[in-house]
Write a protein that holds these residues in place. Structure first.
Motif, mmCIF file in Angstrom:
data_model
loop_
_atom_site.group_PDB
_atom_site.id
_atom_site.type_symbol
_atom_site.label_atom_id
_atom_site.label_comp_id
_atom_site.label_asym_id
_atom_site.label_seq_id
_atom_site.Cartn_x
_atom_site.Cartn_y
_atom_site.Cartn_z
ATOM 1 N N GLN A 63 0.701 -1.257 0.149
ATOM 2 C CA GLN A 63 0.012 0.061 -0.080
ATOM 3 C C GLN A 63 0.923 1.343 -0.043
ATOM 4 O O GLN A 63 0.749 2.090 0.736
ATOM 5 C CB GLN A 63 -0.962 0.187 1.106
ATOM 6 N N ILE A 96 0.947 4.553 -0.972
ATOM 7 C CA ILE A 96 0.007 5.576 -1.667
ATOM 8 C C ILE A 96 0.684 7.036 -1.592
ATOM 9 O O ILE A 96 0.044 7.967 -1.953
ATOM 10 C CB ILE A 96 -1.392 5.578 -1.139
ATOM 11 N N ASN A 97 1.770 7.200 -1.045
ATOM 12 C CA ASN A 97 2.364 8.330 -0.686
ATOM 13 C C ASN A 97 3.806 8.406 -0.814
ATOM 14 O O ASN A 97 4.644 7.238 -1.101
ATOM 15 C CB ASN A 97 1.993 9.084 0.465
ATOM 16 N N THR A 98 4.736 9.493 -1.195
ATOM 17 C CA THR A 98 6.008 9.550 -1.743
ATOM 18 C C THR A 98 6.879 9.062 -0.325
ATOM 19 O O THR A 98 7.911 8.449 -0.572
ATOM 20 C CB THR A 98 6.542 10.860 -2.043
ATOM 21 N N LYS A 99 6.645 9.216 0.742
ATOM 22 C CA LYS A 99 7.311 8.915 2.099
ATOM 23 C C LYS A 99 7.373 7.594 2.071
ATOM 24 O O LYS A 99 8.443 6.725 2.445
ATOM 25 C CB LYS A 99 6.708 9.582 3.189
ATOM 26 N N SER A 100 6.106 6.815 2.033
ATOM 27 C CA SER A 100 6.283 5.292 2.120
ATOM 28 C C SER A 100 7.206 4.600 0.784
ATOM 29 O O SER A 100 7.896 3.867 1.071
ATOM 30 C CB SER A 100 4.816 4.625 1.633
ATOM 31 N N PHE A 141 10.446 5.295 2.154
ATOM 32 C CA PHE A 141 10.945 4.406 3.159
ATOM 33 C C PHE A 141 11.364 2.846 2.616
ATOM 34 O O PHE A 141 12.247 2.491 2.954
ATOM 35 C CB PHE A 141 9.759 4.252 3.965
ATOM 36 N N LYS A 154 14.637 3.104 0.491
ATOM 37 C CA LYS A 154 15.812 3.219 1.180
ATOM 38 C C LYS A 154 16.354 2.365 2.075
ATOM 39 O O LYS A 154 17.343 1.868 2.275
ATOM 40 C CB LYS A 154 15.590 4.850 2.003
ATOM 41 N N ASN A 211 -5.782 1.010 -5.871
ATOM 42 C CA ASN A 211 -6.717 2.135 -5.513
ATOM 43 C C ASN A 211 -6.132 3.534 -5.254
ATOM 44 O O ASN A 211 -6.485 4.073 -4.475
ATOM 45 C CB ASN A 211 -7.353 1.629 -4.222
ATOM 46 N N LEU A 212 -5.459 3.863 -6.544
ATOM 47 C CA LEU A 212 -5.040 5.227 -6.410
ATOM 48 C C LEU A 212 -5.605 5.941 -7.500
ATOM 49 O O LEU A 212 -6.195 5.601 -8.528
ATOM 50 C CB LEU A 212 -3.416 5.136 -6.880
ATOM 51 N N THR A 213 -5.574 7.461 -7.364
ATOM 52 C CA THR A 213 -6.334 8.248 -8.379
ATOM 53 C C THR A 213 -5.162 8.382 -9.340
ATOM 54 O O THR A 213 -4.033 8.155 -9.293
ATOM 55 C CB THR A 213 -6.665 9.607 -7.683
ATOM 56 N N GLU A 218 -2.558 10.758 -8.094
ATOM 57 C CA GLU A 218 -1.555 10.210 -7.083
ATOM 58 C C GLU A 218 -0.695 9.413 -7.644
ATOM 59 O O GLU A 218 0.708 9.524 -7.345
ATOM 60 C CB GLU A 218 -2.657 9.268 -6.168
ATOM 61 N N ASN A 228 1.731 11.968 -9.240
ATOM 62 C CA ASN A 228 2.616 12.581 -8.550
ATOM 63 C C ASN A 228 3.731 11.651 -8.022
ATOM 64 O O ASN A 228 4.839 11.963 -7.816
ATOM 65 C CB ASN A 228 1.862 13.174 -7.245
ATOM 66 N N ASN A 276 7.543 12.714 -8.927
ATOM 67 C CA ASN A 276 8.260 13.408 -7.429
ATOM 68 C C ASN A 276 9.499 12.168 -7.366
ATOM 69 O O ASN A 276 10.433 12.511 -6.536
ATOM 70 C CB ASN A 276 7.440 13.304 -6.171
ATOM 71 N N ILE A 290 -9.088 -2.388 -0.336
ATOM 72 C CA ILE A 290 -7.615 -2.177 -0.064
ATOM 73 C C ILE A 290 -7.106 -3.529 0.249
ATOM 74 O O ILE A 290 -7.173 -3.981 1.350
ATOM 75 C CB ILE A 290 -7.372 -1.291 1.144
#
Lengths: 309, 265
Positions: free
Chosen positions: A131, A133-137, A140, A143, A155-157, A160, A163, A167, A185
């Motif tokens: 899952q 769904i964001n750049t930080k994940s 993580f 790295k 389940n992303l737009t 999303e 981006n 990014n 999910i």
């Protein structure tokens, strides 16, 4: 974007290559694991024998034959380490590494660490079950676990996905291009999805059975919960300039060879349309017609990715 | 391992916070399931000040986080720092990106229910003998995973009180917080209730929501068969577990009955 097709039998390979598949992913049925764990044979979340190659020998045949055609094969190993000992998991990983796939698809952080202990060079693709769904994940996982590719959840737009890809240009991403019927999910699905105890349906299959004292709400609910689109061919057009979205995944390891062939054929021809029609609306019209011809139906009216009139 | 068990309550509204203020020492706000249910910073500040004044602990639940919610986390951290409330505050994460972002910000972080990924289908409580080992174990029973959490300074993880029970072997020094009685066994980013209320006719992720699920007029839908009854509320499915709890095996018991009931049961 490469077309990533499911495969579960060596005999499926020629037709899938002919229809346009660029890459493959497969699960492997492990006799050793099955003997020790009985029905708990879900090393890749599909214990159905139809969804997996019948043996490591067959898996090796698939890999060798695909390689002769310059195609890659990824092995699915997206289980959790829920048993107290990792010895068995380690043995299964060693057997997979021995047959030299082009990547392993994994989910569990401990299993990913085990893979890295066994091999530094084999690429690891992070399962959509994690899952991201964001750049930080995404950062993580890359790295801390040296992930080579992230499979984005279904389940992303569009924004999303866009981006994430823009990014993080240094990261490879994979998107679902032809899906199955689950709107939940899946990474958080706590039904043991690959088992149907005594013929009982999956959690997602029970959803249309919910009722309410508010009958209008009930009717609307039962209608909307059934509006599930399989097709995401619009991604071929929307993301064709995004170079780090490298692969479009077709879901359905347990589908018939015929279905797999048709899905690959559709996506390949849709990809050709996307090359010839840079305008997304024009693409969508052509792809919709193509889908109608091949599958006798289309989903654009209930698809969150298709442009609406 | 026997231990003193703390009690907490998950609340959904400021009114519930006031109602249960005399009875509980730890309040869970926010949501494991939906970012729209995270309290606005002003409301969060109000919860925090009341907690400080009344010597209560405050726990913020966070779900899977879309990119735009990291600004929200910044605002929350700023409020915590401005009020010097680190000692009474903790945050539950269900998203590894959220943990990675917050890990060096001097706040207590707890791994949420979706990190443990228990097997929660309500059927398994009724097929226990067949599926016992699979359905009571989860990743934290692997000592390597427990070690990895502890190495990353995550010493507490949250579980749900499954109908089939929970295996508690090999936990090392991990502390377990336990939700009861409601078990969330499925979750979607496409909320059918919000979509219906906004007159949509297909599934998609909505851009905003005035929390329709908190309106008592929008009762959850229900499914009943010979084994269990479950509810569909907002974007998740849940059932009520009646399993007895061995309290002194857990660090904290979190009463989440207000998720579906008007009063605590």
């Amino acid at each position: 974007m490469k077309i990533l097709a499911p495969i579960s039998r060596y005999t499926e390979l020629p037709a899938l290559i002919k229809n346009g598949a660029d890459e493959f992913y497969m699960g492997i049925f492990s006799q050793d694991w099955h003997k020790k764990n009985q029905f708990y044979n879900h090393l890749n979340r599909r214990d159905n024998i139809l969804a997996n190659t019948t043996s490591f020998l067959e898996a090796k045949q698939v890999i060798n034959s695909a390689r002769k055609n310059n195609k890659k094969v990824n092995v699915v190993f997206n289980t959790d380490t829920i048993f107290s000992g990792t010895h068995q998991i380690n043995n299964e990983l060693k057997k997979i590494i021995e047959i030299k796939p082009d990547a392993i698809i994994a989910k569990d952080p401990i299993i990913i660490k085990l893979i890295r202990k066994l091999t530094k060079s084999l690429p690891i693709h992070l399962s959509s079950l994690d899952q991201v769904i964001n750049t930080k994940s995404a950062q993580f996982w890359c790295k801390n676990f040296k992930i080579n590719r992230i499979i984005l959840p279904r389940n992303l737009t569009i924004n999303e996905i866009s981006n994430l890809a823009k990014n993080l240009p240094q990261i490879e991403f994979e998107v679902f291009i032809y899906d199955d019927n689950c709107s939940n999910i899946d990474g958080l699905c706590s039904s043991i999805h690959f088992m149907k105890p005594d013929g009982i349906e999956f959690v997602c299959e029970r959803e249309p059975l919910y009722t309410s004292i508010d009958k209008k709400l009930e009717k609307n609910f039962q209608t909307i919960i059934r509006q599930k689109t399989l097709c995401r061919a619009c991604f071929l057009s929307l993301f064709k300039e995004q170079k780090n979205i490298v692969s479009g995944k077709i879901v359905g390891r347990d589908r018939s060879a015929r279905d797999k062939g048709l899905m690959v054929l559709f996506i390949k021809q849709a990809q050709n349309i996307a090359q010839n029609y840079p305008n997304h609306l024009q693409f969508q019209k052509k792809a919709k017609l193509l889908h109608q011809i091949i599958f006798k139906k289309n989903y654009c009216h209930i698809c969150p990715y298709a442009p609406k009139d | 391992m026997l231990q003193k068990t703390n009690q907490a309550i998950q609340i959904l509204t400021p009114q519930q916070f006031d109602t249960y203020l005399p009875k509980y020492d730890n309040f869970y706000i926010g949501s494991n399931t939906c970012p729209f249910l995270l309290p606005q910073p002003e409301i969060f500040q109000s919860y925090l000040k009341k907690s400080q004044k009344n010597k209560k602990r405050l726990t913020l639940l966070t779900p899977l986080l879309p990119n735009n919610y990291f600004e929200y986390l910044d605002k929350i951290i700023k409020i915590i720092k401005n009020n010097q409330a680190e000692n009474i505050f903790e945050l539950v994460f269900n998203d590894w990106g959220g943990w990675d972002y917050l890990k060096n910000k001097n706040i207590k972080l707890i791994a949420g229910i979706f990190i443990a990924n228990q097997k929660k289908d309500p059927y398994y409580a009724h097929f226990k003998t067949k599926f016992d080992k699979i359905c009571t174990y989860n990743v934290i029973n692997n000592p390597l995973f427990a070690d990895w959490l502890l190495k990353n300074e995550i010493d507490t993880i949250e579980l749900e009180n499954l109908g089939q029970g929970i295996a508690l072997d090999n936990l090392k020094n991990l502390k377990i917080n336990l939700y009861t009685p409601y078990i969330i066994f499925s979750l979607s980013r496409t909320c059918p209730l919000a979509l219906i209320k906004q007159a949509n006719n297909y599934l998609k992720i909505i851009k905003n929501c005035p929390n329709y699920c908190l309106n008592p007029q929008n009762q959850p839908l229900q499914f009943t068969n010979k084994y269990y009854t479950s509810f569909y509320k907002g974007n998740f499915q849940t059932y009520k577990s009646t399993r007895q709890i061995e309290k002194n095996r857990f660090n904290k018991i979190i009463n989440n009955s207000l998720l579906l009931e008007p009063k605590v049961s």
